[in-house]
Scaffold this motif. Structure first.
Motif, PDB file in Angstrom:
ATOM      1  N   ILE A  45      39.216  29.431  30.021  1.00  0.00           N
ATOM      2  CA  ILE A  45      38.461  28.726  28.984  1.00  0.00           C
ATOM      3  C   ILE A  45      37.032  29.264  28.926  1.00  0.00           C
ATOM      4  O   ILE A  45      36.382  29.221  27.900  1.00  0.00           O
ATOM      5  CB  ILE A  45      38.451  27.200  29.200  1.00  0.00           C
ATOM      6  N   ILE A  46      36.575  29.786  30.048  1.00  0.00           N
ATOM      7  CA  ILE A  46      35.222  30.338  30.117  1.00  0.00           C
ATOM      8  C   ILE A  46      35.322  31.845  29.905  1.00  0.00           C
ATOM      9  O   ILE A  46      35.713  32.589  30.794  1.00  0.00           O
ATOM     10  CB  ILE A  46      34.571  30.030  31.478  1.00  0.00           C
ATOM     11  N   ASN A  47      34.990  32.279  28.720  1.00  0.00           N
ATOM     12  CA  ASN A  47      35.044  33.691  28.388  1.00  0.00           C
ATOM     13  C   ASN A  47      33.712  34.329  28.770  1.00  0.00           C
ATOM     14  O   ASN A  47      32.694  34.103  28.129  1.00  0.00           O
ATOM     15  CB  ASN A  47      35.320  33.860  26.883  1.00  0.00           C
ATOM     16  N   THR A  48      33.747  35.117  29.825  1.00  0.00           N
ATOM     17  CA  THR A  48      32.511  35.709  30.347  1.00  0.00           C
ATOM     18  C   THR A  48      32.369  37.192  30.020  1.00  0.00           C
ATOM     19  O   THR A  48      31.502  37.864  30.567  1.00  0.00           O
ATOM     20  CB  THR A  48      32.444  35.526  31.875  1.00  0.00           C
ATOM     21  N   GLU A  49      33.191  37.705  29.111  1.00  0.00           N
ATOM     22  CA  GLU A  49      33.146  39.131  28.794  1.00  0.00           C
ATOM     23  C   GLU A  49      31.792  39.569  28.236  1.00  0.00           C
ATOM     24  O   GLU A  49      31.338  40.668  28.517  1.00  0.00           O
ATOM     25  CB  GLU A  49      34.249  39.482  27.789  1.00  0.00           C
ATOM     26  N   LYS A  50      31.151  38.735  27.459  1.00  0.00           N
ATOM     27  CA  LYS A  50      29.889  39.105  26.815  1.00  0.00           C
ATOM     28  C   LYS A  50      28.673  38.513  27.524  1.00  0.00           C
ATOM     29  O   LYS A  50      27.583  38.523  26.987  1.00  0.00           O
ATOM     30  CB  LYS A  50      29.903  38.641  25.355  1.00  0.00           C
ATOM     31  N   VAL A  51      28.885  37.987  28.732  1.00  0.00           N
ATOM     32  CA  VAL A  51      27.815  37.309  29.449  1.00  0.00           C
ATOM     33  C   VAL A  51      27.571  38.025  30.778  1.00  0.00           C
ATOM     34  O   VAL A  51      28.513  38.377  31.483  1.00  0.00           O
ATOM     35  CB  VAL A  51      28.205  35.835  29.734  1.00  0.00           C
ATOM     36  N   THR A  52      26.317  38.220  31.101  1.00  0.00           N
ATOM     37  CA  THR A  52      25.967  38.761  32.405  1.00  0.00           C
ATOM     38  C   THR A  52      25.850  37.593  33.377  1.00  0.00           C
ATOM     39  O   THR A  52      25.064  36.670  33.155  1.00  0.00           O
ATOM     40  CB  THR A  52      24.620  39.521  32.345  1.00  0.00           C
ATOM     41  N   ILE A 151      29.286  23.324  40.827  1.00  0.00           N
ATOM     42  CA  ILE A 151      29.537  22.529  39.623  1.00  0.00           C
ATOM     43  C   ILE A 151      28.373  22.664  38.648  1.00  0.00           C
ATOM     44  O   ILE A 151      28.573  22.850  37.446  1.00  0.00           O
ATOM     45  CB  ILE A 151      29.799  21.052  39.984  1.00  0.00           C
ATOM     46  N   LEU A 152      27.167  22.600  39.145  1.00  0.00           N
ATOM     47  CA  LEU A 152      25.992  22.760  38.272  1.00  0.00           C
ATOM     48  C   LEU A 152      25.971  24.153  37.654  1.00  0.00           C
ATOM     49  O   LEU A 152      25.671  24.305  36.459  1.00  0.00           O
ATOM     50  CB  LEU A 152      24.707  22.493  39.056  1.00  0.00           C
ATOM     51  N   LEU A 157      27.147  27.830  33.065  1.00  0.00           N
ATOM     52  CA  LEU A 157      27.990  28.909  32.565  1.00  0.00           C
ATOM     53  C   LEU A 157      28.755  28.483  31.310  1.00  0.00           C
ATOM     54  O   LEU A 157      28.913  29.266  30.371  1.00  0.00           O
ATOM     55  CB  LEU A 157      28.955  29.337  33.671  1.00  0.00           C
ATOM     56  N   LEU A 158      29.220  27.238  31.290  1.00  0.00           N
ATOM     57  CA  LEU A 158      29.918  26.724  30.105  1.00  0.00           C
ATOM     58  C   LEU A 158      29.022  26.767  28.874  1.00  0.00           C
ATOM     59  O   LEU A 158      29.479  27.073  27.772  1.00  0.00           O
ATOM     60  CB  LEU A 158      30.399  25.287  30.344  1.00  0.00           C
ATOM     61  N   LYS A 159      27.750  26.458  29.069  1.00  0.00           N
ATOM     62  CA  LYS A 159      26.808  26.446  27.945  1.00  0.00           C
ATOM     63  C   LYS A 159      26.580  27.840  27.377  1.00  0.00           C
ATOM     64  O   LYS A 159      26.472  28.002  26.169  1.00  0.00           O
ATOM     65  CB  LYS A 159      25.470  25.842  28.374  1.00  0.00           C
ATOM     66  N   LYS A 160      26.507  28.838  28.235  1.00  0.00           N
ATOM     67  CA  LYS A 160      26.158  30.171  27.741  1.00  0.00           C
ATOM     68  C   LYS A 160      27.364  31.076  27.488  1.00  0.00           C
ATOM     69  O   LYS A 160      27.218  32.131  26.904  1.00  0.00           O
ATOM     70  CB  LYS A 160      25.152  30.845  28.666  1.00  0.00           C
ATOM     71  N   SER A 161      28.558  30.645  27.883  1.00  0.00           N
ATOM     72  CA  SER A 161      29.743  31.479  27.659  1.00  0.00           C
ATOM     73  C   SER A 161      30.341  31.202  26.285  1.00  0.00           C
ATOM     74  O   SER A 161      30.022  30.222  25.627  1.00  0.00           O
ATOM     75  CB  SER A 161      30.785  31.212  28.740  1.00  0.00           C
TER      76      SER A 161
END
Length: 177
Positions: A45-52, A151-152, A157-161
């Motif tokens: 659910i957390i797509n981190t491909e475009k996030v450092t 958790i924090l 990460l949820l906000k920026k992914s």
């Protein structure tokens, strides 16, 4: 002699099976109920491909296995059912397995966070949020060696992914009703 051995082994196995109610059994029992909406979320659910990712965010993501959400929508005609279900969940969370981390609100409206494990080696976080007029939701975050910082970091990460909201469609439908 062989029959005696089979009887003894069978007795031990039956006796060792735990029959007490658990939160996991509650989820399984109510997953198919029309009164509940159930959603299982994978780390995808957390797509981190475009996030450092920072080192802390990578650790948090690696500790996360899955999230189970079970939501009960209150029916104004059947408040007794809400009372019964929320009471059952709260009694399950009173088990010594769950340690309360924090609580906000009071009475019928509020939220509480629980965890299973030790402070720096948490296997499960549980969030119970309820509002009598709307219903309640129980969120189980399962992982390995999680800690409150993870958790924090996951929330950050949820906000920026770029979240894959497709997995949340059942909950979105519940909110519309």
């Amino acid at each position: 002699m062989k029959k005696l051995f089979v009887i003894v082994v069978s007795s031990i196995l039956l006796w060792s099976c735990e029959t007490k109610p658990t939160l996991q059994k509650y989820f399984v029992k109510n997953t198919e109920s029309s009164n509940f909406v159930s959603v299982d979320l994978a780390p995808s659910i957390i797509n981190t491909e475009k996030v450092t990712l920072t080192t802390a965010e990578k650790e948090a993501l690696q500790s996360f296995e899955k999230m189970n959400i079970l939501a009960f929508k209150t029916d104004s005609n059947d408040v007794a059912n809400y009372d019964k279900e929320i009471k059952e969940v709260k009694s399950l969370l009173k088990d010594e397995t769950y340690q309360q981390l924090m609580k906000v609100g009071s009475g019928n409206d509020g939220a509480a966070v629980y965890f299973v494990g030790e402070d720096e080696h948490i296997d499960e976080f549980v969030l119970l949020a309820s509002k009598k007029e709307n219903g309640f939701a129980v969120v189980r975050v399962l992982g390995n060696d999680m800690n409150p910082t993870h958790i924090l970091n996951m929330l950050s990460l949820l906000k920026k992914s770029d979240m894959n909201l497709e997995q949340l469609k059942p909950l979105q439908e519940l909110m519309k009703k």
